[in-house]
Design an enzyme around this catalytic site. Structure first.
Site, mmCIF file in Angstrom:
data_model
loop_
_atom_site.group_PDB
_atom_site.id
_atom_site.type_symbol
_atom_site.label_atom_id
_atom_site.label_comp_id
_atom_site.label_asym_id
_atom_site.label_seq_id
_atom_site.Cartn_x
_atom_site.Cartn_y
_atom_site.Cartn_z
ATOM 1 N N ASP A 294 -3.305 7.715 4.871
ATOM 2 C CA ASP A 294 -2.907 6.320 5.065
ATOM 3 C C ASP A 294 -3.541 5.783 6.351
ATOM 4 O O ASP A 294 -3.854 6.542 7.266
ATOM 5 C CB ASP A 294 -1.381 6.242 5.153
ATOM 6 N N GLU A 295 -3.731 4.471 6.429
ATOM 7 C CA GLU A 295 -4.294 3.807 7.620
ATOM 8 C C GLU A 295 -5.616 4.471 8.031
ATOM 9 O O GLU A 295 -5.860 4.755 9.216
ATOM 10 C CB GLU A 295 -3.300 3.836 8.786
ATOM 11 N N GLN B 209 -7.782 -4.747 9.601
ATOM 12 C CA GLN B 209 -6.679 -4.454 10.507
ATOM 13 C C GLN B 209 -7.009 -3.285 11.447
ATOM 14 O O GLN B 209 -6.107 -2.636 11.974
ATOM 15 C CB GLN B 209 -5.411 -4.147 9.710
ATOM 16 N N ARG C 85 1.700 -11.125 10.212
ATOM 17 C CA ARG C 85 3.072 -10.639 10.432
ATOM 18 C C ARG C 85 4.094 -11.679 9.975
ATOM 19 O O ARG C 85 5.258 -11.356 9.761
ATOM 20 C CB ARG C 85 3.341 -10.361 11.913
ATOM 21 N N LYS D 48 0.818 -1.217 0.000
ATOM 22 C CA LYS D 48 0.000 0.000 0.000
ATOM 23 C C LYS D 48 0.853 1.270 0.000
ATOM 24 O O LYS D 48 0.516 2.229 -0.699
ATOM 25 C CB LYS D 48 -0.963 0.004 1.179
ATOM 26 N N THR D 49 1.945 1.270 0.771
ATOM 27 C CA THR D 49 2.792 2.466 0.796
ATOM 28 C C THR D 49 3.435 2.687 -0.569
ATOM 29 O O THR D 49 3.527 3.820 -1.060
ATOM 30 C CB THR D 49 3.873 2.337 1.883
#
Length: 746
Positions: A224-225, A255, A609, A36-37
């Protein structure tokens, strides 16, 4: 540099579609490990190179300084003039705007920004004169109320119209503290961290001309987020995007795990309601995890209803099987993890490639000890070593003073925790008297009637309490003694005032009792003094093995952290421990609306993770409240539908069968202790472990035929030997044998 169109060729098709979005609102649903980044940065570069957008028209907002720095660094490799981009956290953006335009809403130039400690200082100043706020009220509770109010854009008037009680305080009292706090800040030309958002929102609402000027600098907005935004951040974003509507948000409802911090998952779930013309892009290719790990994550999260449709697709092959191990007890669980860490290290893995994740900080204690026993270096992220935690050190200081009345260092640490009405001036006089007379400060407290003009009774009560603790240290097991100290000292009530943070600290104290009980089982006849010696060795960092993050930890060390702290990170090998009902999901989640779904998202975050190896563990028996109880497998394990291999301690595959508490019983007998085995601070009646008769715990109101009404300060002994220390306003503190005292409860 490459052209705008060439940039998109470096992305996968879904990423390229999102990066090619030009004007209007857009929602990018970006799964874990989906890049995503990278997509966000390439979108900004594409806007500049292909569509001719000027860098100083772009705003990108995220939550942490680390994430903002990463965005700026990556943008610098792709974009000419990247220094003109506005990339920052929400709060940094607020600072920038308020420094430029704060005078429009009464902020003077050069205003200061108060940190947490500054906030507490002001709250302490104003709370003492507010009706309904007692001297024992924890200022951190009030700070929490104020912070939550600001994140929800609430004013003091809103608090006054809201719930009758806020964290145990009358709403009128909380609202008045809010008003006085704000007035004091304004008089000192200061704002706090929460104001950086709320005051910016107020500025935009009250001065449209300023909003228009900032919108000229933020024509293309990226957040973002987005699933982690609270109401204040949502409103700030909405206002900024209200003119040009070029808002692209990136996030993943699966998330969303920060509800306790004020994050509102509805912000991302309702994005298409807020912007009906929004384009939706899904990033579903996962570059992080193996296919087996990813399949497990997908299977789990599909049980949630509060989500936006998305299925992660693996780029990697199947990889290793996911292992689940059900250990006999929590110590065996820790040993299993340590064994596999050692095995993976021998296979060539660095210790730093491995992480141990748990739901609560209290679980770290057993893991620390298991790793220490086999000399595995480890670091704790987002916390401190178990025996270095504030609440643990406080209770151990009580214990030290109980067995050594001359320990003035321990006394100074705990005489004000909880507050007892013994201020700094009184303590200084007591210390001076002790120095002149060559005795301990505790002895000075016992003789306070001849030393202090005011508050002498508070000091003598404290001395009586410590005397009762000294007696208890000789009569109880180490675990029983610590439980007694925690319950009787007032420490439980102190933590209850601290809200969520206090609940976590109380869990750590439960684990301290567990640690002492386990130690006693291995050291028959050992005393609390012996336990304190071993605890001091465990808290020492002389061996350099288990330390806090960035505190001289070897570079190659296993990472220990909570599932919440693991968000945004990745490791080749991950161990998720404590997959049991009451831990994951947390018992507190059962009573909260949406609580189970958030816990499932938390487990999902933990699973995703893992890059290559994933281990899940549970215990058949786990010590809680000083007693070993049968544990029940997490409901989430059943939802995983056999997507893992059940293995024994040697790694041999076994058949998995869902286990509940009915399938087995504890193997370790519980030792009698004061308070029984109920949770710390529970309202369960206390009975004597020896006689079964109703006994005292401390705090009860009683009456005596001679001394009148009083309050039980401390309790020592059991059965016929139970002794209570009672403070009678007319007669002072008296130590009485319950069997003959003829006390009546009020």
């Amino acid at each position: 540099m490459t052209s705008g169109s060439d940039l998109l060729q470096q992305l996968n098709p879904n990423q390229a579609q999102a990066a090619d979005h030009f004007t209007g609102p857009a929602l990018v649903i970006a799964g874990a490990g989906s890049g995503k980044t990278r997509t966000l940065i390439y979108r900004i570069a594409h806007l500049i190179r292909h569509y001719g957008v000027q860098p100083d028209q772009v705003l990108a907002v995220t939550f942490t300084n680390k994430a903002a720095a990463e965005m700026r660094e990556r943008a610098g490799h792709l974009i000419e003039g990247a220094n003109s981009l506005w990339m920052s956290t929400f709060h940094s953006a607020g600072v920038r705007i308020l420094r430029a335009y704060g005078e429009y809403i009464g902020l003077q130039r050069g205003f200061v920004i108060y940190d947490d400690d500054d906030q507490l200082d002001i709250i302490k100043e104003v709370m003492g004169s507010v009706p309904g706020v007692g001297p024992d009220t924890n200022p951190r509770v009030l700070r929490g109320i104020l912070d939550r109010a600001k994140s929800n854009l609430l004013t003091a008037a809103d608090l006054e119209r809201g719930e009758r009680y806020l964290s145990g305080l009358p709403r009128e009292a909380a609202a008045e503290v809010f008003r006085r706090y704000e007035a004091r800040k304004k008089a000192q030309n200061a704002i706090d961290f929460g104001d950086l958002i709320t005051e910016t929102v107020r500025l935009f609402q009250e001065v449209p001309g300023v909003l228009n000027r900032v919108q000229d600098r933020a024509v293309f907005i990226h957040v973002d987020e987005y699933q982690d935004t609270n109401k204040a951040q949502y409103e700030l974003t909405r206002l900024l995007a209200s003119r040009d509507r070029n808002l692209l948000v990136v996030g993943d409802p699966d998330q969303s795990i920060y509800k306790f911090r004020g994050a509102d998952i509805q912000n991302i779930l309702d994005f298409q309601k807020d912007y009906p013309d929004a384009k939706v892009y899904r990033l579903e290719h996962n570059y992080r995890s193996s296919a087996r790990v990813l399949g497990l994550a997908n299977t789990l999260i599909e049980h949630n209803t509060e989500r936006l449709e998305k299925t992660l697709k693996p780029v990697k092959d199947d990889g290793h099987a996911v292992y689940f191990h059900r250990a006999n007890d929590h110590r065996a669980e820790g040993d299993f993890v340590a064994e596999w860490v050692t095995r993976l290290h021998h296979e060539g893995r660095r210790f730093s490639d491995m992480a141990i994740l748990y739901r609560t900080n209290a679980q770290s204690r057993v893991m620390e000890e298991s790793l220490r026993r086999v000399n595995i270096p480890a670091k704790i992220v987002g916390g401190v070593g178990f025996y270095d935690r504030r609440e643990i050190r406080d209770i151990l200081a009580y214990a030290r003073l109980s067995i050594n009345p001359s320990d003035d260092v321990a006394l100074r640490r705990i005489i004000g925790r909880p507050k007892r009405g013994i201020g700094d001036t009184a303590l200084t006089r007591l210390m001076d008297w002790a120095r002149i007379n060559g005795t301990s400060v505790l002895t000075a407290c016992a003789n306070a009637d001849g030393i202090l003009d005011r508050g002498a009774n508070k000091a003598t009560e404290f001395a009586a309490l410590m005397s009762a603790f000294s007696d208890a240290a000789e009569n109880y097991t180490p675990g029983g003694f610590l439980r007694y100290v925690i319950e009787t000292s007032g420490y439980v009530d102190l933590l209850r005032q601290e809200g969520q943070e206090g609940a976590v600290r109380l869990e750590n104290l439960e684990e301290l009792v567990n640690a002492a009980e386990e130690w006693q089982a291995e050291h028959e006849g050992g005393t609390i003094a012996d336990f304190l010696d071993d605890a001091a060795l465990l808290s020492s960092v002389d061996d350099g093995r288990v330390k806090r993050e960035n505190d001289g930890v070897p570079e190659d060390a296993v990472t220990l952290m909570t599932l919440h702290n693991a968000k945004g990170l990745e490791f080749p090998a991950v161990f998720i421990v404590g997959t049991e009902e009451g831990l994951l999901p947390s018992k507190n989640a059962l009573a909260e609306p949406g609580g189970i779904e958030e816990e499932r998202r938390l487990f999902y975050v933990g699973i995703t993770r893992a890059m290559e190896r994933l281990f899940l563990t549970a215990a058949q028996n786990r010590m809680q409240y000083g007693k070993t109880n049968a544990a029940e497998d997490s409901r989430f394990l059943e939802e995983l539908q056999g997507g893992f291999d059940t293995v024994d301690q040697y790694g041999q595959v076994q058949e998995y069968r869902q286990k509940t508490w009915r399938d087995y019983r504890p193997t370790v007998p519980a030792r009698p202790q004061p308070g029984g085995n109920a949770p710390l601070g529970s309202s369960v009646k206390n009975t004597s472990p020896l006689t079964g008769e109703l006994s005292y715990r401390g705090g009860e109101k009683v009456t005596h035929p001679k001394f009148g009404e009083g309050q039980v300060l401390a309790v020592a002994g059991v059965g016929d030997k139970q002794e209570v220390t009672v403070h009678f306003p007319a007669a002072g503190a008296k130590k009485l044998l319950v069997k003959f005292a003829n006390l009546t409860r009020l």
